[in-house]
Scaffold this active site. Structure first.
Site, mmCIF file in Angstrom:
data_model
loop_
_atom_site.group_PDB
_atom_site.id
_atom_site.type_symbol
_atom_site.label_atom_id
_atom_site.label_comp_id
_atom_site.label_asym_id
_atom_site.label_seq_id
_atom_site.Cartn_x
_atom_site.Cartn_y
_atom_site.Cartn_z
ATOM 1 N N ARG A 93 0.854 -1.180 0.000
ATOM 2 C CA ARG A 93 0.000 0.000 0.000
ATOM 3 C C ARG A 93 0.890 1.231 0.000
ATOM 4 O O ARG A 93 1.960 1.237 0.644
ATOM 5 C CB ARG A 93 -0.891 0.035 1.260
ATOM 6 N N GLU B 179 -4.985 6.709 -5.575
ATOM 7 C CA GLU B 179 -5.014 5.981 -6.847
ATOM 8 C C GLU B 179 -6.275 6.338 -7.613
ATOM 9 O O GLU B 179 -7.345 6.437 -6.990
ATOM 10 C CB GLU B 179 -4.949 4.469 -6.586
ATOM 11 N N HIS C 116 -1.228 -0.487 -9.939
ATOM 12 C CA HIS C 116 -1.816 -1.423 -8.960
ATOM 13 C C HIS C 116 -2.240 -2.742 -9.631
ATOM 14 O O HIS C 116 -3.402 -3.148 -9.549
ATOM 15 C CB HIS C 116 -3.006 -0.768 -8.236
ATOM 16 N N ALA D 19 0.125 -5.551 -9.542
ATOM 17 C CA ALA D 19 1.072 -6.609 -9.158
ATOM 18 C C ALA D 19 0.358 -7.840 -8.620
ATOM 19 O O ALA D 19 0.805 -8.961 -8.798
ATOM 20 C CB ALA D 19 2.055 -6.083 -8.121
HETATM 21 C C1 GLV Z 1 -4.734 -5.690 -3.581
HETATM 22 O O1 GLV Z 1 -4.377 -4.574 -3.474
HETATM 23 C C2 GLV Z 1 -5.238 -6.494 -2.512
HETATM 24 O O2 GLV Z 1 -5.399 -5.976 -1.397
HETATM 25 O O3 GLV Z 1 -5.514 -7.671 -2.748
#
Ligand code: GLV
Length: 313
Positions: free
Chosen positions: A228, A257, A276, A278
């Site tokens: 985060r 974001e 965001h 990944a």
């Molecule tokens: C992604 O950001 C999650 O919290 O799974």
């Protein structure tokens, strides 16, 4: 663990229709209502026994549901209320996020070491600049967070020949790591880190944990944040990039974001910005995690995916 009787499921995730279809195919007794978080009526929250979504629909104070299932692994947005309502269960989805995040982290580490972006820029400019790449093998990766995601990331770096150091609240040994240290050792462990990977939940303990004090100990380190934005202090990261304490920063998550158009991060040399992506939760993972938690709750057992609201994960 209380045993809420769940029939009405309010789904506010952006893939709500797909989740509703997933549930309908497996539990025809559930009645699903699909809403966008911005178009909720007070009646929707009154109607729901359970809510499924990535982030909360405003205030939870007046709601009557007894269970929230997060379609993400991080539940900080849900817990960002003055106090989590007593007796409301919070569960989360982890799925195969660790595998995807490990590939992201190791992939970017290899890309930095192999100078993929600079060589591509040279090619675009028709320039022949023979700079020898470095190797990932033999370097040290320090990973903040040793849960299922952090462990998968540790294993990923291990697989390419790195020494892997985990940092966690307890400092207990964890899979994927050569050694694990408690969080108060972060600043002294980053001294050797070529890769400093943030894979911990955002909690009162981890908020802005990577600030000037930790970054001052870094030497030619590449910061990789897949957790985060709130884990780091952006101004301190920019300073560390200027002084060379950080050799680069690969950032997938941000305080706001989408990343604001005027953020200096877009244009700072050595910074890689990704939107965001990944560790995107797949619908099947969120659906399966919800149904697994439901089965536990229906038989009066605590779901393994239940979060301790006081701890934040
Ligand atoms: C992604 O950001 C999650 O919290 O799974």
């Amino acid at each position: 663990m209380p045993n809420p009787s769940v029939r009405h499921v309010l789904i506010i995730d952006h893939r709500a229709d797909a989740l509703a279809a997933y549930f309908a195919a497996r539990r025809s007794d559930l009645v699903c209502r699909v809403r966008s978080a911005t178009a909720l009526t007070p009646g929707d929250q009154e109607w729901a026994d359970a809510v499924v979504g990535f982030s909360p629909p405003g205030s939870l104070e007046r709601s009557s549901f007894r269970w929230v299932h997060s379609t993400g692994a991080g539940v900080d947005a849900w817990l960002d209320t003055p106090s989590w309502p007593n007796g409301v269960t919070l569960t989360r989805t982890t799925g195969e996020l660790g595998v995807r995040m490990a590939e992201y982290c190791v992939g970017h580490a290899l890309a930095v070491s192999q100078r993929i972006a600079p060589f591509y820029r040279d090619q675009q400019a028709g320039q022949w600049t023979p700079v020898e790449p470095s190797t990932v093998r033999g370097t040290t990766a320090v990973v903040l967070g040793t849960g299922s995601v952090g462990s998968a990331i540790g294993a990923g770096f291990h697989a390419v020949g790195c020494r892997t150091i985990g940092i966690s609240r307890s400092g207990r040994p964890a899979s994927g790591f050569d050694a694990v240290y408690p969080v108060d050792r972060l600043a002294d462990r980053v001294v050797d880190a070529r890769w400093l990977v943030l894979a911990a939940p955002l909690t009162p303990v981890t908020r802005q944990i990577v600030g000037a004090a930790v970054l001052a100990q870094c030497r030619d380190t590449v910061l990789i944040n897949v957790a985060r934005g709130g884990l780091l202090v952006t101004a301190a990261v920019l300073d560390a990039l200027r002084t060379g304490a950080l050799a680069g920063a690969v950032l997938d998550v941000f305080d706001t974001e989408p990343l604001q158009p005027d953020s200096p991060l877009w244009r700072t040399s050595g910074v890689v910005v990704t939107p965001h992506i990944a560790g995107v939760t797949h619908v099947e993972e969120a659906g399966a995690a919800f149904l697994d938690a439901l089965a536990h709750l229906e038989s009066g057992r605590r779901p393994p995916s239940a979060v301790d609201p006081a701890r934040g994960y």
